[in-house]
Design a protein around this motif. Structure first.
Motif, mmCIF file in Angstrom:
data_model
loop_
_atom_site.group_PDB
_atom_site.id
_atom_site.type_symbol
_atom_site.label_atom_id
_atom_site.label_comp_id
_atom_site.label_asym_id
_atom_site.label_seq_id
_atom_site.Cartn_x
_atom_site.Cartn_y
_atom_site.Cartn_z
ATOM 1 N N ILE A 1 1.965 1.150 -2.495
ATOM 2 C CA ILE A 1 0.805 0.676 -3.236
ATOM 3 C C ILE A 1 0.279 -0.645 -2.682
ATOM 4 N N LEU A 2 1.032 -1.296 -1.806
ATOM 5 C CA LEU A 2 0.591 -2.576 -1.239
ATOM 6 C C LEU A 2 1.186 -2.730 0.145
ATOM 7 N N LEU A 3 0.329 -3.201 1.071
ATOM 8 C CA LEU A 3 0.754 -3.409 2.454
ATOM 9 C C LEU A 3 -0.151 -4.477 3.035
ATOM 10 N N ASN A 4 0.374 -5.664 3.341
ATOM 11 C CA ASN A 4 -0.480 -6.709 3.896
ATOM 12 C C ASN A 4 -0.556 -6.609 5.416
ATOM 13 N N VAL B 1 9.307 -4.195 -4.543
ATOM 14 C CA VAL B 1 8.572 -4.943 -3.524
ATOM 15 C C VAL B 1 9.580 -5.498 -2.526
ATOM 16 N N ALA B 2 9.189 -5.455 -1.263
ATOM 17 C CA ALA B 2 10.039 -5.962 -0.186
ATOM 18 C C ALA B 2 9.271 -7.021 0.591
ATOM 19 N N ASP C 1 4.783 -13.616 6.198
ATOM 20 C CA ASP C 1 5.823 -12.625 5.904
ATOM 21 C C ASP C 1 5.175 -11.297 5.532
ATOM 22 N N ALA C 2 5.805 -10.211 5.926
ATOM 23 C CA ALA C 2 5.301 -8.879 5.589
ATOM 24 C C ALA C 2 5.685 -8.541 4.152
ATOM 25 N N VAL C 3 4.754 -7.926 3.425
ATOM 26 C CA VAL C 3 4.981 -7.535 2.030
ATOM 27 C C VAL C 3 4.682 -6.044 1.894
ATOM 28 N N VAL C 4 5.648 -5.302 1.355
ATOM 29 C CA VAL C 4 5.490 -3.868 1.102
ATOM 30 C C VAL C 4 5.901 -3.609 -0.338
ATOM 31 N N ALA C 5 5.043 -2.917 -1.096
ATOM 32 C CA ALA C 5 5.349 -2.587 -2.492
ATOM 33 C C ALA C 5 5.200 -1.087 -2.694
#
Length: 612
Positions: free
Chosen positions: A290-293, A367-368, A278-282
């Protein structure tokens, strides 16, 4: 050029000046400088106090000595004048003037009536009164005529009968005392300079002794702040500094362990987030990423290094996801929504947004978690379509069977010819049902990779000849010409039965959709290491809008002949899976009114092991 060099020189001088100024400022702010300056200030104060005290003591001592000298002078003169007690003392004034040791000194004689030779002596002066009373006396006061401070002494002149026949009044300037003291100023200055020098040396050594452990602690703190936790500060012999060093080393050890644990936990979390499908965006409170996997990079078509630190509104495609992140940040709400294609990308995305809270419970970001559900929704759609198509395909033959059975039960069985005709139809529909079920099971096994191919070298020409020979009676009944044009020697590793199933299905379709008088031909050739097989007809063709769907389950281009052809609508889907299981490709080309060509390829020199 000269102007540029001059400007560069001024700039360097300015930088050097700034660096020197900063160095001086840092020196003034250093603990060593503060200790040394404080020690020097204390020494200066002590020296000033001592000097002032010594100067005052010397002044008093000199003044007492000077007064004693003046008084002694007056006494000596009074003793000398006893021999002249019977004479007029005023006449002796010139003689005693010769006894002055300095020209600023004054010696005045006065008889018993208070009359003096040159100067009138004020009888109210304390020393004069005491001298007329027969006592020696001294005084320090300002001269009323000149305002100069002077040292006065008066001594009585005694007659033969010890009576006071006059007095000797001697005075000298007090400035002589200060002249003597001023002569000692250089010595005092030199002593103070030597004292300051000694104090500077001692203060510097003491401050260095005190600050050296603190400097070591500072260096260790700088190393720790830069990420080096291996260093330890030396333990000083001084009790207080030693305890400070020990406490610092213990703190550094605990900090090293805590940082290591935090780093390990952070690495675990980063590894988990990076490995998530799953994609994670914060984002933070300001909406900056601040976060992108990795999954988010692929889904959003972003690069992590460029996107981090940027505002999500500036880099994230679409408006809906950004609005959900901002809503979670501003209102602290949990939101979930399915984003259709076009709202963020060409995929169907299931988005879940939640606020990120800090230690105090305040929202510091959002966070999404994004999940690509395109395949899931496609599978659900295909499952629904499959259910609908299977139900539809089963309903038609079942309805036919039920209708004919009811007719037979209603009395048609008495008519043998009608009964046989109905039973023949029921038998055909039952066989059609069996074929439909068999095709569905076959397609299910192919899609789930549960079919084991028995690969062995297959002569494609021989196989094409066999299929054409088998299908020729059907072609003749349909008034069609069926032929094959396959050179010998085309050998491919394949499952002979499955490959025959594909060719049979393609030839059967061509025969069904080609009008009488048409032609169907099977061709094969070597194409860059692959065997290219074509089934060509000159039938009615397939409409362009139907071409992308011909390999889908239950799809028929000519719906007017759906039931009469006897097909299940699964043949091409099965053929596609069989060819792909062999590592090949299948496609179709068609023009309305000109005909259709189905093409599939097989690896000629492939392995006898089935491909994954």
């Amino acid at each position: 050029m000269e102007n540029e060099e001059t400007a560069e020189g001024h700039e360097r001088a300015h930088e050097v000046g700034e660096s020197n100024g900063n160095a001086k400022l840092n020196m003034r702010r250093s603990l060593r400088w503060k200790l040394t300056s404080s020690y020097l200030f204390l020494v200066i104060v002590v020296l000033l106090v001592v000097t002032a005290y010594v100067a005052r003591a010397l002044e008093r001592s000199y003044m007492n000595t000077y007064a004693y000298v003046v008084a002694t002078q007056a006494k000596v003169i009074s003793l000398m004048l006893r021999e002249y007690a019977g004479r007029d003392l005023i006449s002796l004034q010139p003689m005693v003037q010769e006894l002055r040791w300095r020209k600023e000194a004054t010696i005045t004689l006065a008889d018993a009536t208070g009359r003096a030779a040159n100067l009138a002596i004020d009888p109210s002066y304390p020393e004069v009164q005491k001298a007329f009373a027969g006592m020696e006396s001294q005084a320090v006061r300002a001269d009323p005529r000149t305002g100069e401070r002077r040292v006065y002494a008066a001594a009585p002149i005694l007659g033969p009968k010890k009576e006071v026949v006059g007095i000797v009044h001697v005075s000298a300037p007090e400035a002589w005392v200060w002249r003597q003291l001023r002569r000692m100023v250089p010595q005092f200055g030199m002593a103070m300079l030597l004292g300051l020098g000694a104090a500077w040396l001692i203060g510097t050594r003491l401050s260095r002794r005190i600050t050296r452990p603190l400097e070591e602690l500072s260096r260790m703190a700088n190393r720790i702040s830069s990420g080096d936790f291996a260093g330890r500060a030396p333990v000083d012999e001084t009790e207080e500094l030693g305890r400070l060093s020990q406490s610092f080393n213990a703190m550094a050890g605990r900090l090293e362990r805590v940082i290591a644990e935090i780093s390990a936990e952070r690495n675990k979390i980063e590894a988990i987030i990076a490995g998530m499908t799953d994609a994670v965006v914060a984002t933070n409170r300001d909406g900056q990423i601040i976060l992108l996997n990795r999954a988010a990079e692929d889904l959003l078509q972003l690069e992590r290094r460029q996107a981090q630190g940027q505002r999500a509104r500036d880099v994230v495609p679409g408006e809906r996801l950004v609005a959900m992140l901002e809503d979670a940040t501003d209102r602290g709400r949990l939101t979930a929504e399915e984003l259709p294609p076009g709202s963020m990308s060409d995929r169907v995305v299931e988005a879940h947004c939640a606020p990120i809270t800090g230690d105090g419970g305040s929202v510091i970001g959002a966070v999404a978690v994004l999940r690509d559900v395109t395949e899931l929704r496609s599978t659900e759609r295909m499952r629904r379509e499959l259910t609908a198509n299977v139900s539809h395909e089963l309903r038609t033959p079942l309805t036919s069977i039920v209708g004919f059975v009811e007719t037979l039960l209603d009395g048609a069985m008495t008519d043998e010819e009608t009964a046989r005709q109905f039973l023949t139809i029921i038998d055909d529909e039952a066989k059609r049902l069996v074929k439909l079920v068999d095709d569905l099971m076959d397609l299910s096994r192919l899609e789930s990779k549960r079919v084991a191919l028995e690969l062995k070298p297959v002569d494609v020409g021989h196989l094409a000849y066999h299929v054409v020979d088998k299908m020729r009676p059907l072609a003749e009944n349909s008034q069609l010409m069926l032929s094959q044009s396959v050179p010998s020697g085309l050998i491919a590793p394949a499952d002979s039965d499955r490959l025959e199933q594909v060719l049979t299905n393609l030839v059967d379709n061509a025969l069904k959709y080609t009008p009488p008088g048409g032609r169907v031909e099977v061709r094969a050739s070597d194409d860059n290491g692959e065997i290219l097989v074509e089934v060509v007809d000159n039938g009615r063709g397939i409409p362009p809008e139907d071409l992308p769907h011909v390999f889908e389950r239950f799809y028929r281009a000519d719906r007017s002949r759906t039931r009469g052809s006897g097909g299940t609508g699964l043949g091409l889907a099965i053929a596609k899976h069989i060819i792909e299981a062999h590592g090949g490709r299948i496609s179709v080309h068609s023009r309305l009114g000109e005909g259709t060509t189905f093409v599939f390829t097989l690896p000629r020199n492939g392995s006898l092991e089935p491909p994954n």
